[in-house]
Structures are given as C-alpha cells and as structure tokens.
Scaffold this motif. Sequence first.
Motif, PDB file in Angstrom:
ATOM      1  N   PHE A  18       0.824  -1.147   0.182  1.00  0.00           N
ATOM      2  CA  PHE A  18      -0.007  -0.314  -0.010  1.00  0.00           C
ATOM      3  C   PHE A  18       0.972   1.046  -0.091  1.00  0.00           C
ATOM      4  O   PHE A  18       1.933   1.433   0.888  1.00  0.00           O
ATOM      5  CB  PHE A  18      -0.894  -0.154   1.385  1.00  0.00           C
ATOM      6  CG  PHE A  18      -2.002  -0.949   1.248  1.00  0.00           C
ATOM      7  CD1 PHE A  18      -3.026  -0.983   0.097  1.00  0.00           C
ATOM      8  CD2 PHE A  18      -2.152  -2.044   2.023  1.00  0.00           C
ATOM      9  CE1 PHE A  18      -4.209  -1.683   0.255  1.00  0.00           C
ATOM     10  CE2 PHE A  18      -2.866  -2.954   1.962  1.00  0.00           C
ATOM     11  CZ  PHE A  18      -4.162  -2.981   1.089  1.00  0.00           C
ATOM     12  N   VAL A  32       2.148  -5.639   2.683  1.00  0.00           N
ATOM     13  CA  VAL A  32       1.344  -6.353   3.528  1.00  0.00           C
ATOM     14  C   VAL A  32       1.235  -7.859   3.160  1.00  0.00           C
ATOM     15  O   VAL A  32       0.762  -8.803   3.873  1.00  0.00           O
ATOM     16  CB  VAL A  32      -0.222  -5.770   3.446  1.00  0.00           C
ATOM     17  CG1 VAL A  32      -0.146  -4.458   4.349  1.00  0.00           C
ATOM     18  CG2 VAL A  32      -0.584  -5.590   2.040  1.00  0.00           C
ATOM     19  N   GLY A  53      -4.868 -10.491  10.567  1.00  0.00           N
ATOM     20  CA  GLY A  53      -3.917  -9.685  10.029  1.00  0.00           C
ATOM     21  C   GLY A  53      -2.785 -10.444   9.308  1.00  0.00           C
ATOM     22  O   GLY A  53      -1.819  -9.875   8.844  1.00  0.00           O
ATOM     23  N   SER A  54      -3.040 -11.564   9.028  1.00  0.00           N
ATOM     24  CA  SER A  54      -2.084 -12.473   8.206  1.00  0.00           C
ATOM     25  C   SER A  54      -2.201 -12.511   6.723  1.00  0.00           C
ATOM     26  O   SER A  54      -1.474 -12.912   5.932  1.00  0.00           O
ATOM     27  CB  SER A  54      -2.035 -13.968   8.619  1.00  0.00           C
ATOM     28  OG  SER A  54      -3.396 -14.505   8.431  1.00  0.00           O
ATOM     29  N   GLY A  55      -3.334 -11.719   6.308  1.00  0.00           N
ATOM     30  CA  GLY A  55      -3.449 -11.342   4.910  1.00  0.00           C
ATOM     31  C   GLY A  55      -4.592 -12.164   4.399  1.00  0.00           C
ATOM     32  O   GLY A  55      -4.744 -12.110   2.865  1.00  0.00           O
ATOM     33  N   LYS A  56      -5.255 -12.893   5.046  1.00  0.00           N
ATOM     34  CA  LYS A  56      -6.431 -13.501   4.449  1.00  0.00           C
ATOM     35  C   LYS A  56      -7.495 -12.985   3.779  1.00  0.00           C
ATOM     36  O   LYS A  56      -7.726 -13.248   2.357  1.00  0.00           O
ATOM     37  CB  LYS A  56      -7.134 -14.368   5.543  1.00  0.00           C
ATOM     38  CG  LYS A  56      -6.341 -15.408   6.442  1.00  0.00           C
ATOM     39  CD  LYS A  56      -6.873 -15.888   7.500  1.00  0.00           C
ATOM     40  CE  LYS A  56      -7.763 -15.134   8.547  1.00  0.00           C
ATOM     41  NZ  LYS A  56      -6.840 -14.267   9.421  1.00  0.00           N
ATOM     42  N   SER A  57      -8.021 -11.714   4.172  1.00  0.00           N
ATOM     43  CA  SER A  57      -9.001 -10.878   3.240  1.00  0.00           C
ATOM     44  C   SER A  57      -8.240 -10.311   2.008  1.00  0.00           C
ATOM     45  O   SER A  57      -9.193 -10.262   1.086  1.00  0.00           O
ATOM     46  CB  SER A  57      -9.602 -10.058   4.244  1.00  0.00           C
ATOM     47  OG  SER A  57     -10.468 -10.558   5.511  1.00  0.00           O
ATOM     48  N   LEU A  58      -6.960  -9.970   2.330  1.00  0.00           N
ATOM     49  CA  LEU A  58      -6.598  -9.030   1.073  1.00  0.00           C
ATOM     50  C   LEU A  58      -6.558 -10.034   0.052  1.00  0.00           C
ATOM     51  O   LEU A  58      -6.540  -9.724  -1.044  1.00  0.00           O
ATOM     52  CB  LEU A  58      -5.315  -8.853   1.764  1.00  0.00           C
ATOM     53  CG  LEU A  58      -5.195  -7.359   2.359  1.00  0.00           C
ATOM     54  CD1 LEU A  58      -3.844  -7.045   2.816  1.00  0.00           C
ATOM     55  CD2 LEU A  58      -5.827  -6.284   1.539  1.00  0.00           C
ATOM     56  N   PRO A 269       3.038  -5.089   9.296  1.00  0.00           N
ATOM     57  CA  PRO A 269       3.609  -4.517   8.010  1.00  0.00           C
ATOM     58  C   PRO A 269       4.410  -3.378   8.395  1.00  0.00           C
ATOM     59  O   PRO A 269       3.865  -2.577   9.353  1.00  0.00           O
ATOM     60  CB  PRO A 269       2.197  -4.044   7.185  1.00  0.00           C
ATOM     61  CG  PRO A 269       1.097  -4.880   7.794  1.00  0.00           C
ATOM     62  CD  PRO A 269       1.475  -5.155   9.262  1.00  0.00           C
TER      63      PRO A 269
HETATM   64  N1  LIG Z   1      -6.553  -0.736   3.004  1.00  0.00           N
HETATM   65  C1  LIG Z   1      -5.260  -0.944   3.532  1.00  0.00           C
HETATM   66  N2  LIG Z   1      -4.349  -0.014   3.826  1.00  0.00           N
HETATM   67  C2  LIG Z   1      -3.246  -0.590   4.463  1.00  0.00           C
HETATM   68  N3  LIG Z   1      -2.994  -1.757   5.341  1.00  0.00           N
HETATM   69  C3  LIG Z   1      -3.958  -2.835   5.006  1.00  0.00           C
HETATM   70  C4  LIG Z   1      -5.288  -2.279   4.179  1.00  0.00           C
HETATM   71  N4  LIG Z   1      -5.888  -3.321   4.235  1.00  0.00           N
HETATM   72  C5  LIG Z   1      -5.398  -4.318   5.047  1.00  0.00           C
HETATM   73  N5  LIG Z   1      -4.229  -3.991   5.484  1.00  0.00           N
HETATM   74  C6  LIG Z   1      -3.192  -4.591   6.579  1.00  0.00           C
HETATM   75  O1  LIG Z   1      -2.953  -5.780   5.734  1.00  0.00           O
HETATM   76  C7  LIG Z   1      -2.699  -6.748   6.702  1.00  0.00           C
HETATM   77  C8  LIG Z   1      -3.652  -8.171   6.190  1.00  0.00           C
HETATM   78  O2  LIG Z   1      -4.873  -7.551   6.364  1.00  0.00           O
HETATM   79  P1  LIG Z   1      -6.328  -8.769   6.075  1.00  0.00           P
HETATM   80  O3  LIG Z   1      -6.063  -9.429   4.808  1.00  0.00           O
HETATM   81  O4  LIG Z   1      -7.491  -7.999   6.435  1.00  0.00           O
HETATM   82  O5  LIG Z   1      -5.811  -9.830   7.410  1.00  0.00           O
HETATM   83  P2  LIG Z   1      -6.744 -11.064   7.695  1.00  0.00           P
HETATM   84  O6  LIG Z   1      -8.021 -10.950   6.939  1.00  0.00           O
HETATM   85  O7  LIG Z   1      -6.017 -12.090   7.878  1.00  0.00           O
HETATM   86  O8  LIG Z   1      -7.240 -10.698   9.259  1.00  0.00           O
HETATM   87  C9  LIG Z   1      -3.022  -6.310   8.128  1.00  0.00           C
HETATM   88  O9  LIG Z   1      -1.856  -5.941   8.835  1.00  0.00           O
HETATM   89  C10 LIG Z   1      -3.871  -4.878   7.919  1.00  0.00           C
HETATM   90  O10 LIG Z   1      -3.714  -3.929   8.833  1.00  0.00           O
END
Ligand SMILES: Nc1ncnc2c1ncn2[C@@H]1O[C@H](COP(=O)(O)OP(=O)(O)O)[C@@H](O)[C@H]1O
Length: 310
Positions: A18, A32, A53-58, A269
């Motif tokens: 990001f 991230v 916070g491990s990146g699952k949703s991303l 991150p």
């Molecule tokens: N839009 C964003 N901007 C900056 N950091 C982000 C954003 N979305 C997610 N993150 C960071 O990326 C990391 C992974 O997030 P996420 O995929 O939501 O984790 P999980 O779903 O495994 O809990 C986290 O540290 C989160 O803070």
Amino acid sequence: MEQNKNTILEIHDLSISFRMYDSRFEQTELKVISDLYLSVSPGEIVAVAGASGSGKSLLASAVLGLLPANASLSGHIHYKGQELTPELQKNLRGGGIALVPQSVEFLDPLMKVRSQTGGRDKAKTAERTRVFKRLGLPDDTENLYPFELSGGMARRVLVSTAMLSSAELIIADEPTPGMSLEQSLQALTMFRELAREGRAIILITHDIDLAFEFADRVAVFYAGTTVETAPASDFKQGPRALRHPYSKALWEALPQNSFRPIPGSQPYPGDLPKGCLFAPRCPMRTAECMEHVPPVRQIRGGEVRCFYGS
Ligand SMILES: Nc1ncnc2c1ncn2[C@@H]1O[C@H](COP(=O)(O)OP(=O)(O)O)[C@@H](O)[C@H]1O
Ligand code: SF4
Ligand SMILES: [Mg+2]
C-alpha cells in the motif's frame, strides 16, 4: 513454477503493498503480502488459516480485483490457466467467483434479501427455501431488507448468496462467526456438497480446528505469506506430520493439545524482518534465517517455506 492444468485458481509469488504517507507526509510503501502462494482445484476445499492480520481477506480482495486504489500488486494469479486481468476479474465477479465477504456490510442496503439470493425465479425460490431452512433462517427472511436482519442472520444470508450462485469458485471469508455451532456445521456441510458437485472452495478462517476438520488441504498464512500447505489429514496427525515450525506451534497451541501459546507476536507490515518472517519467534532459527528469505520446498505432498522444514 509450472502451471497445473487442473487448478481453477493458482497464485504464485503474490506481493501487495500500500502506498501510504508517513508522519512527515512522505510517501512510503507498506508491504502487506509477501510472495504468497495458493492453489485450488475443482472438487476441493482449501482452508486458509492464519491469525488476524495475516493477509487472508486481502487475498480474497486481490483475486476479485477489489483492492483499494493505493494498492500495488506483483506476482501471478491464474484463473483456469489464464492470467487474471481487471476485465476478467470484472466478468468473474458477475458469476464465475462468489465471495462470502467477511463484513456483512457487503449486503446491498436497498435490496430485499430475495433479490440478493437469486430473485423470484421458481427454481431459485425452491432452492432458496431449502438453503434457508438448513441454515435456520425463517421463511419470510426473503422479504426483509438487510437492516432488518440480525448480524447472525445477515451472515447466513451472505453464505446463502454464494450457495445459490452457480459460481465455480467460492471464496468464503470467515463465514461462520455469529452462527450457532449447528448452523456452522450445516454451512460447512453444504460447502462440502458443493465441492462434490465439482465447485472449488476457499474457506478462510482463523479457526485452525475448523479448517482441518472440513478441508481437503490447509494453507497456513503468517504475516502475509504462505508458510505451509498440507493435506488436512496431516493436521489431524499432529506436529510430526507437519513441515513448518509455525504450523507445529499452532497445533500445540490448540486447547485440546498442550494449549501452549506461541511466544511473541506476528510482525506488523512496515516492521517485517529481513529474512524469514517467522524467525523472531522460531525456536529453530539460524543466522541464515535472519538474513535470507527461505524458498518454498515440496515435501511429502505439501509445501513449506522454511530452510529446514522436513
Ligand atoms: N487498505 C489497507 N491499507 C493499509 N493496510 C491494510 C489495508 N487493508 C489491510 N491492511 C493490512 O494488511 C494486513 C492484512 O490484512 P487482512 O488481509 O485484512 O488480514 P486478515 O483477513 O488475515 O485478518 C493487516 O496488517 C492490515 O492491517
Ligand atoms: S526458515 Fe528458519 S526461522 Fe524460518 S521457520 Fe524455518 S527454521 Fe524457523
Ligand atoms: Mg480478514
């Protein structure tokens, strides 16, 4: 890595950063996701397990092309052997891939549940009645607007949306919180039935127990990377069948095992270690682990990102 013809989705070396502004208003890159890999085939449930916070949703957002505008992405995502382009992602969002989002805010607030779960079509209505019944949703739920649903009901409606779609790939991002145990088991049983029909399912969960009970394979995420993928049966057997120190420690931390928490915490991150992301917490780390990122190695029908995992 070579493309596997049987997979529906294949991800290699995916990294996501990001663009952010620091306290001095200077632009920085916040990494991230680092060199993540994952694959899923028709008929298969792959669980993605990892701490918050491990990146699952991303990962889900990256596949569907739903990342925010300040995200930059490198690496490869292939859908049925084709590199994912924004255009293909747009098409897939319209049918090929169904997402059960982690947030219930994804329901359209202006549309009744019926319109969001297949509409008035006769066959769809019959199917919806069956799905709702199994998930414990009252008959008249289809006449409600999202604001009239409780959190638990909204989540079950979101799961129903994916079940009633004809998507070949379903990505379910933490679908069960807010559901009773019975409803969760019912939802997971229905995912298994869809897999038997030949659909591919990615089941994202922070509940590793649930992951290895219901999945065929488990991918363990840590600090935005995949540290291990293994047949779910290896997780049932325990640490000796597992390949990565983090997976072993996760298993040990389960209440039914030694319930021993892993010392330390997942790095944020912007503060990632230079070499292996697990090194600061790893009882097996060496000087090499602190200096170099370990490669992914294929071991005993699974994959591990560790110099020494065996
Ligand atoms: N839009 C964003 N901007 C900056 N950091 C982000 C954003 N979305 C997610 N993150 C960071 O990326 C990391 C992974 O997030 P996420 O995929 O939501 O984790 P999980 O779903 O495994 O809990 C986290 O540290 C989160 O803070
Ligand atoms: S590469 Fe080294 S620090 Fe990383 S998990 Fe393996 S042994 Fe531990
Ligand atoms: Mg999440």
